[in-house]
Write an enzyme that holds these catalytic residues in place. Structure first.
Site, PDB file in Angstrom:
ATOM      1  N   ARG A 119     -32.352  97.305 127.474  1.00  0.00           N
ATOM      2  CA  ARG A 119     -33.621  96.622 127.206  1.00  0.00           C
ATOM      3  C   ARG A 119     -34.556  97.564 126.439  1.00  0.00           C
ATOM      4  O   ARG A 119     -35.518  98.095 126.995  1.00  0.00           O
ATOM      5  CB  ARG A 119     -34.254  96.162 128.527  1.00  0.00           C
ATOM      6  CG  ARG A 119     -33.568  94.943 129.138  1.00  0.00           C
ATOM      7  CD  ARG A 119     -34.168  93.672 128.533  1.00  0.00           C
ATOM      8  NE  ARG A 119     -33.480  92.471 128.970  1.00  0.00           N
ATOM      9  CZ  ARG A 119     -33.997  91.584 129.829  1.00  0.00           C
ATOM     10  NH1 ARG A 119     -35.162  91.797 130.369  1.00  0.00           N
ATOM     11  NH2 ARG A 119     -33.334  90.500 130.131  1.00  0.00           N
ATOM     12  N   GLN A 124     -33.307  94.384 120.807  1.00  0.00           N
ATOM     13  CA  GLN A 124     -33.788  93.048 121.146  1.00  0.00           C
ATOM     14  C   GLN A 124     -32.955  91.949 120.499  1.00  0.00           C
ATOM     15  O   GLN A 124     -32.701  90.913 121.107  1.00  0.00           O
ATOM     16  CB  GLN A 124     -35.258  92.902 120.748  1.00  0.00           C
ATOM     17  CG  GLN A 124     -36.211  93.612 121.690  1.00  0.00           C
ATOM     18  CD  GLN A 124     -37.661  93.427 121.297  1.00  0.00           C
ATOM     19  OE1 GLN A 124     -37.977  92.971 120.187  1.00  0.00           O
ATOM     20  NE2 GLN A 124     -38.565  93.784 122.182  1.00  0.00           N
ATOM     21  N   ASP A 127     -29.819  91.215 122.610  1.00  0.00           N
ATOM     22  CA  ASP A 127     -30.031  90.999 124.041  1.00  0.00           C
ATOM     23  C   ASP A 127     -29.580  89.593 124.444  1.00  0.00           C
ATOM     24  O   ASP A 127     -30.360  88.642 124.429  1.00  0.00           O
ATOM     25  CB  ASP A 127     -31.512  91.220 124.370  1.00  0.00           C
ATOM     26  CG  ASP A 127     -31.789  91.160 125.861  1.00  0.00           C
ATOM     27  OD1 ASP A 127     -30.884  90.812 126.640  1.00  0.00           O
ATOM     28  OD2 ASP A 127     -32.935  91.454 126.255  1.00  0.00           O
ATOM     29  N   SER A 130     -31.317  87.797 127.524  1.00  0.00           N
ATOM     30  CA  SER A 130     -32.587  87.140 127.224  1.00  0.00           C
ATOM     31  C   SER A 130     -32.378  85.839 126.461  1.00  0.00           C
ATOM     32  O   SER A 130     -33.027  84.825 126.743  1.00  0.00           O
ATOM     33  CB  SER A 130     -33.492  88.080 126.419  1.00  0.00           C
ATOM     34  OG  SER A 130     -33.937  89.153 127.217  1.00  0.00           O
ATOM     35  N   TYR A 224     -37.326  94.773 134.797  1.00  0.00           N
ATOM     36  CA  TYR A 224     -36.836  93.937 135.892  1.00  0.00           C
ATOM     37  C   TYR A 224     -37.594  94.253 137.172  1.00  0.00           C
ATOM     38  O   TYR A 224     -38.254  95.276 137.292  1.00  0.00           O
ATOM     39  CB  TYR A 224     -35.339  94.184 136.129  1.00  0.00           C
ATOM     40  CG  TYR A 224     -34.428  93.660 135.060  1.00  0.00           C
ATOM     41  CD1 TYR A 224     -34.146  92.316 134.964  1.00  0.00           C
ATOM     42  CD2 TYR A 224     -33.830  94.524 134.145  1.00  0.00           C
ATOM     43  CE1 TYR A 224     -33.292  91.823 133.989  1.00  0.00           C
ATOM     44  CE2 TYR A 224     -32.964  94.047 133.160  1.00  0.00           C
ATOM     45  CZ  TYR A 224     -32.707  92.696 133.092  1.00  0.00           C
ATOM     46  OH  TYR A 224     -31.863  92.222 132.126  1.00  0.00           O
TER      47      TYR A 224
END
Length: 375
Positions: A119, A124, A127, A130, A224
């Protein structure tokens, strides 16, 4: 180098690892794309679409391929058909796949797990957790609206006014925020709760009210939540109970990486909800945020209908596949040079998601699980 995309074998898996739009990007980097016949059918991508994009389509695309792309972990016999030293990229939940991981280790091949993508800002676009959580969060709100036997939005009519539905979302990560935003678009009044400090601002940014239970935050690594002790869990359930009882629909999305989902809502809390209420538990496959929920099933607890999620992103396979294919493509291009895919384990993204390489299990929690099984 040949990149193979296979048909998914799990009965409820409708996604595909690569969509036709992604093929030209990989071909431009010098890679040859082979797609197993029918691999994209369930997601709405026919074989001809792959051919038109420049991919080879057939039944023998695995043979001698240097890279295998999949959504769910492939079968060991599929891995055996790859070239020596080949790379396997998919979701790879270690507790369920120790046999496969051992087979990849023993064959000298490499495996990357998409759920382990770090993360960090540079990763990104890769990911996959996500991107798939975005799909799942949207779908959860739609499921709640479908099953709730009343309007979501407020309606003003000559026969009287109908107040909007009250929705409670527990867990404000990517899935939770998307569930909030979707329920808001459908006209519901939404409240949300999360144990993380940053969640309050994020919840308000998508138009919901944040519930403050006056408890210490539980911020963990990489954004998280971290696991809570039993006393804090008891206080949280106690203070969350009136908010659950007041809701027409509850959507739970809370998760702790590498551990079973925390039980946030007990049977007693659900039983206190009004007749016709709906509970959607996105975490049912990980043990459930809602006591008594079952993955892939609807059960009645008191007067409330409890829906347990099972492979929820696969229920919207087209767009889920598009997002996942973008994640995979970006990761693959990061490792591609002169038409060959060469994992650079000095790169923090590749190192972070590498489970197995050159006969070694590099991911420590997986290595510990495998050692315990083989002891």
């Amino acid at each position: 180098m040949k990149v193979a995309v296979v048909c998914e074998t799990l009965p409820d898996e409708r996604r595909v690892a690569l969509v036709p739009d992604a093929v030209p990007r990989l071909a431009k980097a010098g890679l040859t794309i082979g797609v197993e016949t029918g691999a994209g059918d369930a997601a709405g991508f026919p074989d001809d679409a792959y051919r038109d994009a420049g991919a080879e389509v057939g039944t023998d695309v695995l043979d001698g391929a240097g890279v295998l792309l999949a959504v769910q972990p492939p079968a060991p016999e599929q891995v055996d058909r790859l070239a020596e030293g080949a790379l396997v990229v998919s979701f790879l939940p270690a507790p369920r796949e120790l046999h496969l991981i051992a087979a990849i280790r023993d064959s000298g091949r490499t495996a990357l797990a998409m759920e382990l993508i770090p993360r960090i800002s540079r990763a990104q676009s890769m990911d996959a957790l996500s991107s798939q959580a975005l799909v799942a969060g949207y779908r959860c709100a739609i499921i709640a609206a479908e099953r709730l036997p009343r309007f979501f939005p407020m309606s003003m009519t000559a026969a009287g006014n109908v107040p909007p539905a009250k929705v409670l979302v527990v867990g404000a990560g990517v899935a939770g925020l998307q569930a909030i935003a979707t329920a808001r678009r459908l006209g519901a009044v939404v409240k949300a709760y999360d144990v993380r400090t940053a969640a309050a601002e994020e919840v308000r940014s998508v138009g919901a009210d944040f519930i403050d239970l006056d408890l210490p935050a539980l911020d963990g690594a990489a954004g998280y939540a971290r696991e809570m002790n039993e006393e804090r869990a008891r206080l949280q359930r106690e203070r969350l109970t009136p908010h659950v009882a007041a809701a027409d629909a509850v959507i739970t999305t809370a998760a702790v990486p590498g551990r079973p989902a925390p039980v946030v809502v007990t049977r007693e809390m659900v039983a206190a909800m009004r007749p016709g209420a709906v509970v959607v538990d996105l975490a049912a496959e990980q043990g459930g945020n809602v006591e008594g929920s079952q993955p892939g099933r609807e059960v009645m607890i008191g007067n409330a209908r409890v829906w347990g999620g099972r492979n929820v992103p696969s229920q919207m396979p087209g767009q889920a596949s598009q997002l996942y294919a973008t994640n995979l493509t970006n990761l693959l291009l990061l490792m591609t040079e002169d038409g060959s895919v060469r994992p650079d384990l000095d790169d923090e993204i590749v190192a972070g998601c590498c489970v197995v390489h050159a006969g070694e299990v590099r991911h420590e929690p997986t290595r510990d699980l495998l050692a315990a099984k083989e002891a």
